[in-house]
Design an enzyme around this catalytic site. Structure first.
Site, mmCIF file in Angstrom:
data_model
loop_
_atom_site.group_PDB
_atom_site.id
_atom_site.type_symbol
_atom_site.label_atom_id
_atom_site.label_comp_id
_atom_site.label_asym_id
_atom_site.label_seq_id
_atom_site.Cartn_x
_atom_site.Cartn_y
_atom_site.Cartn_z
ATOM 1 N N ASP A 30 4.211 -1.872 4.602
ATOM 2 C CA ASP A 30 3.990 -3.210 4.510
ATOM 3 C C ASP A 30 5.051 -3.688 3.515
ATOM 4 O O ASP A 30 5.077 -3.398 2.260
ATOM 5 C CB ASP A 30 2.595 -3.328 3.801
ATOM 6 C CG ASP A 30 2.266 -4.518 3.032
ATOM 7 O OD1 ASP A 30 2.979 -5.673 3.282
ATOM 8 O OD2 ASP A 30 1.146 -4.744 2.535
ATOM 9 N N HIS B 19 -2.752 -3.914 -0.417
ATOM 10 C CA HIS B 19 -3.317 -5.186 -0.378
ATOM 11 C C HIS B 19 -4.689 -5.105 0.687
ATOM 12 O O HIS B 19 -4.459 -4.163 1.332
ATOM 13 C CB HIS B 19 -2.329 -6.236 0.161
ATOM 14 C CG HIS B 19 -2.761 -7.580 0.378
ATOM 15 N ND1 HIS B 19 -3.498 -8.072 1.512
ATOM 16 C CD2 HIS B 19 -2.250 -8.968 -0.138
ATOM 17 C CE1 HIS B 19 -3.533 -9.410 1.560
ATOM 18 N NE2 HIS B 19 -3.006 -9.719 0.352
ATOM 19 N N LYS C 111 6.860 -15.421 2.972
ATOM 20 C CA LYS C 111 7.338 -14.687 1.480
ATOM 21 C C LYS C 111 8.780 -14.690 1.253
ATOM 22 O O LYS C 111 9.396 -13.967 0.251
ATOM 23 C CB LYS C 111 6.513 -13.340 1.286
ATOM 24 C CG LYS C 111 5.093 -13.557 1.186
ATOM 25 C CD LYS C 111 4.371 -12.293 0.715
ATOM 26 C CE LYS C 111 2.903 -12.384 0.898
ATOM 27 N NZ LYS C 111 1.984 -13.329 0.613
ATOM 28 N N GLN D 119 5.822 -7.860 0.209
ATOM 29 C CA GLN D 119 6.685 -8.246 -0.804
ATOM 30 C C GLN D 119 7.988 -7.648 -1.107
ATOM 31 O O GLN D 119 8.686 -8.099 -2.076
ATOM 32 C CB GLN D 119 5.717 -7.589 -2.038
ATOM 33 C CG GLN D 119 4.260 -8.457 -2.524
ATOM 34 C CD GLN D 119 4.438 -9.774 -2.510
ATOM 35 O OE1 GLN D 119 5.629 -10.133 -3.108
ATOM 36 N NE2 GLN D 119 3.533 -10.461 -2.095
ATOM 37 N N CYS E 82 -6.166 -10.251 -3.880
ATOM 38 C CA CYS E 82 -6.674 -9.406 -2.609
ATOM 39 C C CYS E 82 -6.317 -7.683 -2.747
ATOM 40 O O CYS E 82 -6.147 -7.187 -1.732
ATOM 41 C CB CYS E 82 -5.771 -9.775 -1.248
ATOM 42 S SG CYS E 82 -6.270 -11.382 -0.849
#
Lengths: 144, 412
Positions: free
Chosen positions: B206, B129, B232, B209, B370
């Protein structure tokens, strides 16, 4: 047809869709499909309307003091939207275009079915068309 | 972590907990398939926010009155719940941020300022991202370091052989996602972390998700940093965490200056507060952190494995349904995936598809998500993205497929 007459005709046509969102969007796409594509060589950076999320290419020419626009887009809905503006403005004089009051968007509830982002893009297209009108008007004034 | 045994989830009961799902959009029942952007909030999270403002609102940590005490306790309780959620060794390894973007910026900026030098290399992947690209570019520009990118295969899996070739004594940081927000690919982060450690690099994951979908055990992974987004994972927007190993965080300089992060201030010299407060300058987003606790409990009660099983079923059903529609092309078909599916229809712009689906009350995302370098990798400008959450149903995927089919029929 005058600009208000064309707008009224558009309002009448949209009223037949009875506020059905899906039919309205299909109808706009259909209008876009009817608008001739511009030449690939005209799809240039210079012809892009700034401020639209989709790509919109627009050109204008002056014939007998009347402006004629051509436009294209990479998205079907936007192409349909710009076709409405072309229908309204084509064949009008720079002064008439500059002073035109566009009310059909509100009457057909455009923002509701195209959303805020596309509405901003639509405003950018109108601005670009008026900008062409101003340029032709200024050109003529300098020449005379 | 106590996870309930694998069970069939009661979807009706789950959906009842999400007030937002029960509405009409453009004359149709809402079908919310934009969960990778943000997922919806159960009533208990919304209630926690209201309860906090109605009963406990006060600034935390420095007050001696009862409300300040209650607010502090609730805020710190979320830190403990989060510690257990990701199995962090120490509670002070949990730093609250505004979200994953801030977590990555904090990590890259603070760690980078202290440890990255000219000529060093930072490895990211081709499916990051923008939030896990730009912060590293900033620190590289500042320090004269270099970014290297792990390539990916056509189906959307990282090329680990290429990764190994990129690693060297110059590698200072490896920053990759646990799961891609575009392709949905789950990356083999354990392997990536171990290989990076062999050359002495630190690893930032990261987890934007992954936090709602995959089990996370930062000790077993042995990652140096892990970033989590609240919104999220059924929690409020505006908060997230940066997990960092204590010994690393202690060596890193503060990211922002202000209240809370100090021990003593004179005009000549300031001494900093202990972890985690050193990195939490200013009044934090107390209410949202407090409500995040309920989101974690919600996930724990359902069981991540049960959530993942349901979502995997939805994903494979969606892939099957969508790929059977003429002209639809799926992008991102890795073997291991979270419940995200990209697709394009040749000759039809993704904006048109998104807009048409919206007229039927179906919410999907359109655009580059993104991840512009990733779109470039596939030679496309953007896609439609449908992403699924625990409350989604197969019937909703049928509606999606039906909508897409109609568009294809109309425009082709």
């Amino acid at each position: 047809m005058s600009i208000p007459q064309t707008q009224d005709a558009i309002i009448d046509e949209f009223s037949l869709l009875d506020g059905d969102m899906e039919m309205t969007v299909f109808y706009i796409m259909e209008l876009g499909q009817k608008l001739p594509d511009i030449k690939e060589s005209d799809r240039t950076e210079d012809n892009i309307v700034k401020g639209c999320q989709s790509k919109v290419w627009m050109m204008a020419r002056l014939e007998n003091d009347k402006i004629y626009f051509e436009a294209d887009s990479n998205t079907a809905i936007t192409k349909g939207l710009v076709s409405l503006l072309i229908r309204i403005f084509n064949g009008q004089s720079p002064d008439v275009i500059l002073n035109a009051d566009l009310y059909f968007m509100k009457k057909i509830g455009m923002e509701r079915f195209i959303g805020t982002q596309r509405s901003n893009g639509f405003a950018a297209m109108i601005k670009q068309m008026k900008f062409y009108a101003l340029a032709f008007k200024t050109q003529k004034e300098i020449a005379s | 972590m106590n996870t309930p045994a694998a069970i069939e989830l009661n979807l009706e009961k789950i959906r009842k907990q999400f007030p937002v799902l029960h509405q009409q959009v453009n004359g149709n029942p809402l079908v919310y398939l934009d969960n990778a952007a943000t997922n919806q909030k159960p009533k208990r999270v919304i209630d926690a926010l209201t309860r906090y403002y109605e009963h406990d609102n006060a600034n935390i940590h420095r007050g001696i009155h009862t409300l300040a005490e209650r607010a502090t306790k609730a805020y710190e309780e979320t830190r403990h719940t989060m510690q257990r959620f990701i199995n962090a060794k120490h509670v002070e390894e949990i730093i609250f941020t505004r979200g994953v973007t801030e977590s990555i910026n904090l990590g890259s900026s603070s760690y980078g300022r202290a440890f990255v030098k000219a000529g060093d290399e930072i490895i990211i992947s081709g499916m990051e991202h923008h939030s896990n690209i730009v912060p590293w570019q900033l620190i590289c520009e500042e320090k004269g370091a270099i970014i290297k990118v792990i390539p990916l295969s056509e189906v959307g899996e990282l090329d680990l052989d290429a990764y190994q070739k990129l690693l060297s004594g110059k590698t200072k940081v490896v920053a990759v996602n646990h799961a891609s927000n575009s392709l949905g690919s789950i990356n083999p982060i354990k392997e990536i972390i171990d290989l990076a450690h062999q050359v002495g690099a630190v690893v930032l994951i990261d987890g934007a998700q992954s936090s709602a979908h995959l089990p996370i055990d930062v000790q077993a992974l042995d990652c140096d940093f892990y970033c989590i987004s609240s919104h999220k994972m059924y929690g409020p927007t505006g908060t997230g965490i940066l997990y960092g190993k204590k010994e690393l965080l202690e060596k890193m300089p503060p990211y922002m200056g202000g209240g809370e992060m100090i021990k003593d201030v004179t005009f000549e010299k300031t001494t900093y507060n202990d972890l985690p407060y050193k990195f939490e300058a200013g009044t934090p987003n107390i209410a949202d952190v407090v409500a995040l606790n309920e989101a974690i409990l919600f996930i724990n009660e359902l069981g991540k494995e049960n959530i993942a099983n349901h979502e995997a079923e939805l994903l494979s059903y969606a892939a099957k349904k969508l790929s059977s529609i003429p002209s639809v092309r799926l992008i991102g078909t890795a073997r291991e995936k979270v419940s995200v599916q990209l697709f394009v229809i040749d000759g039809i712009h993704h904006f048109d598809i998104g807009q048409m689906l919206d007229t039927r009350g179906i919410a999907v995302r359109t655009g580059h998500h993104c991840t512009q370098p990733l779109m470039e990798r596939y030679g496309i400008e953007g896609t439609v993205r449908a992403s699924f959450s625990v409350y989604n149903t197969k019937e909703e995927i049928d509606l999606l497929a039906e909508g897409v089919e109609r568009i294809v029929k109309f425009l082709k």
